[in-house]
Write a protein that holds these residues in place. Sequence first.
Motif, PDB file in Angstrom:
ATOM      1  N   LEU A  46      -8.489 -16.122 -27.672  1.00  0.00           N
ATOM      2  CA  LEU A  46      -8.420 -16.456 -26.253  1.00  0.00           C
ATOM      3  C   LEU A  46      -8.215 -15.201 -25.407  1.00  0.00           C
ATOM      4  CD1 LEU A  46      -8.229 -18.525 -23.947  1.00  0.00           C
ATOM      5  CD2 LEU A  46      -5.801 -18.774 -24.474  1.00  0.00           C
ATOM      6  N   LEU A  47      -7.316 -14.323 -25.854  1.00  0.00           N
ATOM      7  CA  LEU A  47      -7.066 -13.078 -25.117  1.00  0.00           C
ATOM      8  C   LEU A  47      -8.296 -12.176 -25.098  1.00  0.00           C
ATOM      9  CD1 LEU A  47      -3.441 -12.036 -26.163  1.00  0.00           C
ATOM     10  CD2 LEU A  47      -4.192 -13.182 -24.074  1.00  0.00           C
ATOM     11  N   LEU A  48      -9.060 -12.197 -26.186  1.00  0.00           N
ATOM     12  CA  LEU A  48     -10.278 -11.388 -26.233  1.00  0.00           C
ATOM     13  C   LEU A  48     -11.256 -11.820 -25.148  1.00  0.00           C
ATOM     14  CD1 LEU A  48     -11.909  -9.211 -27.770  1.00  0.00           C
ATOM     15  CD2 LEU A  48     -12.849 -11.064 -29.162  1.00  0.00           C
ATOM     16  N   PHE A  49     -11.462 -13.126 -25.020  1.00  0.00           N
ATOM     17  CA  PHE A  49     -12.387 -13.621 -23.999  1.00  0.00           C
ATOM     18  C   PHE A  49     -11.807 -13.453 -22.598  1.00  0.00           C
ATOM     19  CE2 PHE A  49     -14.435 -15.646 -27.594  1.00  0.00           C
ATOM     20  CZ  PHE A  49     -15.774 -15.596 -27.233  1.00  0.00           C
ATOM     21  N   LEU A  50     -10.482 -13.550 -22.479  1.00  0.00           N
ATOM     22  CA  LEU A  50      -9.853 -13.323 -21.183  1.00  0.00           C
ATOM     23  C   LEU A  50     -10.064 -11.880 -20.735  1.00  0.00           C
ATOM     24  CD1 LEU A  50      -8.051 -14.494 -18.930  1.00  0.00           C
ATOM     25  CD2 LEU A  50      -6.066 -13.748 -20.260  1.00  0.00           C
ATOM     26  N   GLY A  51      -9.881 -10.936 -21.650  1.00  0.00           N
ATOM     27  CA  GLY A  51     -10.125  -9.539 -21.315  1.00  0.00           C
ATOM     28  C   GLY A  51     -11.578  -9.277 -20.976  1.00  0.00           C
ATOM     29  N   ALA A  52     -12.477  -9.931 -21.720  1.00  0.00           N
ATOM     30  CA  ALA A  52     -13.906  -9.763 -21.440  1.00  0.00           C
ATOM     31  C   ALA A  52     -14.245 -10.289 -20.054  1.00  0.00           C
ATOM     32  CB  ALA A  52     -14.730 -10.483 -22.509  1.00  0.00           C
ATOM     33  N   GLN A  53     -13.663 -11.423 -19.672  1.00  0.00           N
ATOM     34  CA  GLN A  53     -13.937 -11.961 -18.337  1.00  0.00           C
ATOM     35  C   GLN A  53     -13.379 -11.049 -17.244  1.00  0.00           C
ATOM     36  OE1 GLN A  53     -13.067 -16.112 -16.088  1.00  0.00           O
ATOM     37  NE2 GLN A  53     -11.445 -14.617 -16.209  1.00  0.00           N
ATOM     38  N   ARG A  54     -12.208 -10.457 -17.493  1.00  0.00           N
ATOM     39  CA  ARG A  54     -11.644  -9.535 -16.501  1.00  0.00           C
ATOM     40  C   ARG A  54     -12.571  -8.351 -16.276  1.00  0.00           C
ATOM     41  NH1 ARG A  54      -5.256  -9.531 -18.429  1.00  0.00           N
ATOM     42  NH2 ARG A  54      -4.728 -11.551 -17.452  1.00  0.00           N
ATOM     43  N   ALA A  55     -13.196  -7.869 -17.355  1.00  0.00           N
ATOM     44  CA  ALA A  55     -14.146  -6.774 -17.209  1.00  0.00           C
ATOM     45  C   ALA A  55     -15.433  -7.246 -16.542  1.00  0.00           C
ATOM     46  CB  ALA A  55     -14.453  -6.170 -18.582  1.00  0.00           C
ATOM     47  N   PHE A  56     -15.906  -8.403 -16.940  1.00  0.00           N
ATOM     48  CA  PHE A  56     -17.206  -8.908 -16.518  1.00  0.00           C
ATOM     49  C   PHE A  56     -17.187  -9.413 -15.080  1.00  0.00           C
ATOM     50  CE2 PHE A  56     -20.885 -11.959 -17.308  1.00  0.00           C
ATOM     51  CZ  PHE A  56     -21.817 -10.960 -17.477  1.00  0.00           C
ATOM     52  N   ASP A 123      -7.235 -17.099 -14.008  1.00  0.00           N
ATOM     53  CA  ASP A 123      -7.153 -15.644 -13.986  1.00  0.00           C
ATOM     54  C   ASP A 123      -8.160 -15.060 -13.000  1.00  0.00           C
ATOM     55  OD1 ASP A 123      -5.745 -13.396 -15.577  1.00  0.00           O
ATOM     56  OD2 ASP A 123      -7.833 -12.758 -15.548  1.00  0.00           O
ATOM     57  N   SER A 124      -9.316 -15.666 -12.893  1.00  0.00           N
ATOM     58  CA  SER A 124     -10.315 -15.202 -11.932  1.00  0.00           C
ATOM     59  C   SER A 124      -9.817 -15.384 -10.505  1.00  0.00           C
ATOM     60  CB  SER A 124     -11.623 -15.960 -12.141  1.00  0.00           C
ATOM     61  OG  SER A 124     -12.624 -15.482 -11.282  1.00  0.00           O
ATOM     62  N   LEU A 125      -9.058 -16.443 -10.259  1.00  0.00           N
ATOM     63  CA  LEU A 125      -8.480 -16.664  -8.929  1.00  0.00           C
ATOM     64  C   LEU A 125      -7.489 -15.556  -8.580  1.00  0.00           C
ATOM     65  CD1 LEU A 125      -8.052 -20.518  -9.177  1.00  0.00           C
ATOM     66  CD2 LEU A 125      -9.269 -19.356  -7.336  1.00  0.00           C
ATOM     67  N   ARG A 126      -6.730 -15.079  -9.579  1.00  0.00           N
ATOM     68  CA  ARG A 126      -5.820 -13.953  -9.347  1.00  0.00           C
ATOM     69  C   ARG A 126      -6.590 -12.739  -8.817  1.00  0.00           C
ATOM     70  NH1 ARG A 126      -4.090 -11.796 -14.061  1.00  0.00           N
ATOM     71  NH2 ARG A 126      -2.508 -10.601 -12.963  1.00  0.00           N
ATOM     72  N   TYR A 127      -7.683 -12.402  -9.488  1.00  0.00           N
ATOM     73  CA  TYR A 127      -8.484 -11.251  -9.068  1.00  0.00           C
ATOM     74  C   TYR A 127      -9.097 -11.490  -7.690  1.00  0.00           C
ATOM     75  CZ  TYR A 127      -8.241  -8.520 -13.347  1.00  0.00           C
ATOM     76  OH  TYR A 127      -7.810  -7.735 -14.381  1.00  0.00           O
ATOM     77  N   LEU A 128      -9.475 -12.725  -7.420  1.00  0.00           N
ATOM     78  CA  LEU A 128     -10.055 -13.059  -6.128  1.00  0.00           C
ATOM     79  C   LEU A 128      -9.057 -12.804  -4.997  1.00  0.00           C
ATOM     80  CD1 LEU A 128     -12.401 -14.377  -4.517  1.00  0.00           C
ATOM     81  CD2 LEU A 128     -11.264 -16.566  -4.917  1.00  0.00           C
ATOM     82  N   TYR A 208     -19.246  -2.810 -17.483  1.00  0.00           N
ATOM     83  CA  TYR A 208     -17.808  -2.952 -17.667  1.00  0.00           C
ATOM     84  C   TYR A 208     -17.499  -3.749 -18.932  1.00  0.00           C
ATOM     85  CZ  TYR A 208     -17.574  -1.430 -12.769  1.00  0.00           C
ATOM     86  OH  TYR A 208     -17.690  -0.732 -11.600  1.00  0.00           O
ATOM     87  N   LEU A 209     -18.315  -4.779 -19.192  1.00  0.00           N
ATOM     88  CA  LEU A 209     -18.130  -5.572 -20.408  1.00  0.00           C
ATOM     89  C   LEU A 209     -18.397  -4.726 -21.650  1.00  0.00           C
ATOM     90  CD1 LEU A 209     -17.571  -8.338 -21.714  1.00  0.00           C
ATOM     91  CD2 LEU A 209     -20.021  -8.832 -21.505  1.00  0.00           C
ATOM     92  N   ALA A 210     -19.436  -3.888 -21.599  1.00  0.00           N
ATOM     93  CA  ALA A 210     -19.750  -3.034 -22.745  1.00  0.00           C
ATOM     94  C   ALA A 210     -18.628  -2.027 -22.994  1.00  0.00           C
ATOM     95  CB  ALA A 210     -21.075  -2.307 -22.503  1.00  0.00           C
ATOM     96  N   GLU A 211     -18.055  -1.462 -21.931  1.00  0.00           N
ATOM     97  CA  GLU A 211     -16.933  -0.546 -22.092  1.00  0.00           C
ATOM     98  C   GLU A 211     -15.754  -1.248 -22.753  1.00  0.00           C
ATOM     99  OE1 GLU A 211     -15.860   1.174 -18.370  1.00  0.00           O
ATOM    100  OE2 GLU A 211     -17.857   1.979 -17.965  1.00  0.00           O
ATOM    101  N   PHE A 212     -15.456  -2.445 -22.276  1.00  0.00           N
ATOM    102  CA  PHE A 212     -14.356  -3.225 -22.848  1.00  0.00           C
ATOM    103  C   PHE A 212     -14.608  -3.512 -24.327  1.00  0.00           C
ATOM    104  CE2 PHE A 212     -12.910  -7.479 -24.085  1.00  0.00           C
ATOM    105  CZ  PHE A 212     -11.544  -7.372 -23.892  1.00  0.00           C
TER     106      PHE A 212
END
Length: 411
Positions: A46-56, A123-128, A208-212
């Motif tokens: 779950l954390l892996l996909f969460l980090g990927a979404q933060r980058a993406f 989490d996306s709402l936080r960034y928004l 950004y996703l590729a860097e992550f």
Amino acid sequence: MGAGRRLATFADQGVSSLSNFAAVAIAANVAGTGEFGQFSLAYAGLLLFLGAQRAFVGETLLVRYSRTGALTARIVAASLGGSVLCGVPAALFLLGGGLLAGGQDALLWQLLALAAPFILLQDSLRYLFICQGLPGRALAVDGLWAGVSIPGMLLAAGSGWSLVPVLSWWIAGALAAMVLGLVVARSLPAVPAGARWLWLNRDCAVRYLAEFAALNASSFAVLYLLVFPLGAAGVGALRAAQLLFSPLNTVFGALKTAIIPELVRARGTVMFRRRLLEALAVVGVLAVGWGAAVLFLPAAAGEFVLGETWANATELRWPYAVQYLAMVPYTIMLACFRAAEANRLSTFMRGVLAAATLILPLCLALNGSVAAAAWGFAGATGLAAACGLARMAIQRRGGVPASAQHQVSAR
């Protein structure tokens, strides 16, 4: 006003990190050894996909839409729709893990699969909100999640409930936070528009996703490969020493999230450099202060935190202190590159870090020295920061523009 926004962003990051730590700690106390192992695997996914979404999605929001007036109602809905699309592979991955686990363990994976879309959207709402210059709203949303989930988990654990119903409180908190976030944002995810938004921003998002992915792949791979020269105990000592410095990870993450919107809004003005210098001073003082605290940590306190692993981890404090000091200029430059959309520079610097993280610790560990491997991690971070600085200096000397500063919108 800028200082207040940065403070609220730091507070939000702290609340998020502490509540997640508390949730995992409660789960560890409730679950048996095997059950917690399954939870750890599912939670890591779950954390892996969460980090990927933060980058993406998240970083793309901060870089492209932090300018005043850039976030229209249509773009807000589209970005949230992009987050929903990111939740689909996360849920499918966790459902697949449940099929492989089978039996009673499958329910644990299925529960986190159900939670994944809520958590990613929240989490996306936080960034928004941070992108809008309203981090207080992000803090309120994360505060609600913590306020609902942690007391509920504690009460359930105290009543003798098993892990799955205890985790249901955590998911209920995520759902409540997501609903509050959508109400405050006055928006709903627009999934078709989300697909178009991701496509229009693919130059940033994919990079950004590729860097992550590269950094995470090298970090995971090197830990598994270090088992051969160092053994499991040696890798455990490295992880334990890193744990002592983990609060600085929260600081670096919060700094990057807080400062990028400020830099984007200050782009092209004298405030840009001033904001960078302010950030460098703040994070430098925190890194030196926390590093000194860890280096002078009494043995009794270290044993309380790490148990028997303290004996193996204590000699690794110096290399990790140096590594986290090197993280200061690295993080500041990454924020600068992001805000200026100098994407080639950020990819170059992070690529150096990914390669050096995989190579240096392994080479230095060939003699079986755990301390040498730790110095390899420090050297990798220092090398990445030095290469990023050198590349930036070369471009400035040659008069090469750092970025095209694209203006992309989801029209």
